[in-house]
Each structure stands twice: as C-alpha cells, then as structure tokens.
Design a protein around this motif. Structure first.
Motif, PDB file in Angstrom:
ATOM      1  N   CYS A  12     -30.574 -14.839  52.230  1.00  0.00           N
ATOM      2  CA  CYS A  12     -29.863 -14.152  52.635  1.00  0.00           C
ATOM      3  C   CYS A  12     -28.077 -14.595  51.911  1.00  0.00           C
ATOM      4  O   CYS A  12     -26.646 -14.833  52.124  1.00  0.00           O
ATOM      5  N   LYS A  13     -28.448 -14.091  50.537  1.00  0.00           N
ATOM      6  CA  LYS A  13     -27.615 -14.541  49.020  1.00  0.00           C
ATOM      7  C   LYS A  13     -26.469 -15.084  49.420  1.00  0.00           C
ATOM      8  O   LYS A  13     -24.705 -15.337  49.366  1.00  0.00           O
TER       9      LYS A  13
ATOM     10  N   GLN B  29     -26.873 -17.576  56.714  1.00  0.00           N
ATOM     11  CA  GLN B  29     -26.710 -16.609  57.573  1.00  0.00           C
ATOM     12  C   GLN B  29     -27.040 -15.483  57.446  1.00  0.00           C
ATOM     13  O   GLN B  29     -27.009 -14.792  56.465  1.00  0.00           O
ATOM     14  N   ILE B  30     -28.419 -14.615  58.657  1.00  0.00           N
ATOM     15  CA  ILE B  30     -28.424 -13.417  58.656  1.00  0.00           C
ATOM     16  C   ILE B  30     -28.730 -12.871  59.498  1.00  0.00           C
ATOM     17  O   ILE B  30     -28.398 -13.655  60.766  1.00  0.00           O
TER      18      ILE B  30
ATOM     19  N   ASP C 278     -35.111 -19.434  55.089  1.00  0.00           N
ATOM     20  CA  ASP C 278     -35.605 -18.889  53.622  1.00  0.00           C
ATOM     21  C   ASP C 278     -35.509 -20.711  53.474  1.00  0.00           C
ATOM     22  O   ASP C 278     -36.000 -21.207  52.366  1.00  0.00           O
ATOM     23  N   CYS C 279     -34.245 -20.593  53.265  1.00  0.00           N
ATOM     24  CA  CYS C 279     -33.346 -21.896  53.286  1.00  0.00           C
ATOM     25  C   CYS C 279     -32.979 -22.856  53.894  1.00  0.00           C
ATOM     26  O   CYS C 279     -32.536 -23.933  53.518  1.00  0.00           O
ATOM     27  N   LEU C 280     -33.505 -22.797  55.250  1.00  0.00           N
ATOM     28  CA  LEU C 280     -32.751 -23.261  55.947  1.00  0.00           C
ATOM     29  C   LEU C 280     -31.238 -23.532  56.843  1.00  0.00           C
ATOM     30  O   LEU C 280     -30.996 -24.975  57.026  1.00  0.00           O
TER      31      LEU C 280
ATOM     32  N   THR D  50     -29.286 -22.280  49.476  1.00  0.00           N
ATOM     33  CA  THR D  50     -29.872 -22.419  47.905  1.00  0.00           C
ATOM     34  C   THR D  50     -31.383 -22.107  48.319  1.00  0.00           C
ATOM     35  O   THR D  50     -31.457 -22.669  49.069  1.00  0.00           O
ATOM     36  N   ALA D  51     -32.128 -21.209  46.927  1.00  0.00           N
ATOM     37  CA  ALA D  51     -33.315 -21.301  47.374  1.00  0.00           C
ATOM     38  C   ALA D  51     -33.821 -23.017  47.153  1.00  0.00           C
ATOM     39  O   ALA D  51     -33.751 -23.611  46.173  1.00  0.00           O
ATOM     40  N   LEU D  52     -35.114 -22.985  47.813  1.00  0.00           N
ATOM     41  CA  LEU D  52     -36.048 -24.235  47.964  1.00  0.00           C
ATOM     42  C   LEU D  52     -36.219 -24.343  46.584  1.00  0.00           C
ATOM     43  O   LEU D  52     -37.741 -23.356  46.788  1.00  0.00           O
ATOM     44  N   ALA D  53     -37.076 -25.352  46.090  1.00  0.00           N
ATOM     45  CA  ALA D  53     -38.024 -24.939  44.628  1.00  0.00           C
ATOM     46  C   ALA D  53     -39.361 -25.563  44.895  1.00  0.00           C
ATOM     47  O   ALA D  53     -39.495 -25.789  46.114  1.00  0.00           O
TER      48      ALA D  53
END
Length: 57
Positions: free
Chosen positions: A18-19, A23-24, A48-50, A54-57
């Motif tokens: 989603c950059k 949202q996608i 992916d990030c809900l 931010t990217a989940l670790a």
C-alpha cells in the motif's frame, strides 16, 4: 554534569503493497465463465498492515 544526547527514534518502514497509505485498490468482476470481465475498482484496507501503513515486524 553534561546533558544527555538523545537519539532520534527510528521511523517505521512503510508497508510495501500500500506504500504507507493503508489502502489498496481491488478489481471487481462480473459475469461467469468466458464472459467474466472487470467492471470497476474499489478501495480496500491493506491486509498486510491492517490499515496502519507501517510494515509489521
């Protein structure tokens, strides 16, 4: 005594699909079989990030 130096907190990495927006776009299809065609696009929450961006670790 000398003042303590503060380190900057690292910025979270943005989500790849989603950059960072959360949202996608998803394609909407209609019909069945060989006549199935794409009719529209709609916004969806990034799974992916809900939706946080931010990217989940």
């Amino acid at each position: 005594m000398a003042a303590r130096k503060r380190t900057a907190t690292p910025k979270p990495t943005p989500c790849e699909p989603c950059k960072g927006t959360g949202q996608i776009t998803e394609a909407v299809y209609a019909g069945r079989g060989a006549r199935r065609r794409r009719i529209a696009e709609q916004e969806a929450t990034c799974l992916d990030c809900l939706g946080t961006g931010t990217a989940l670790a």
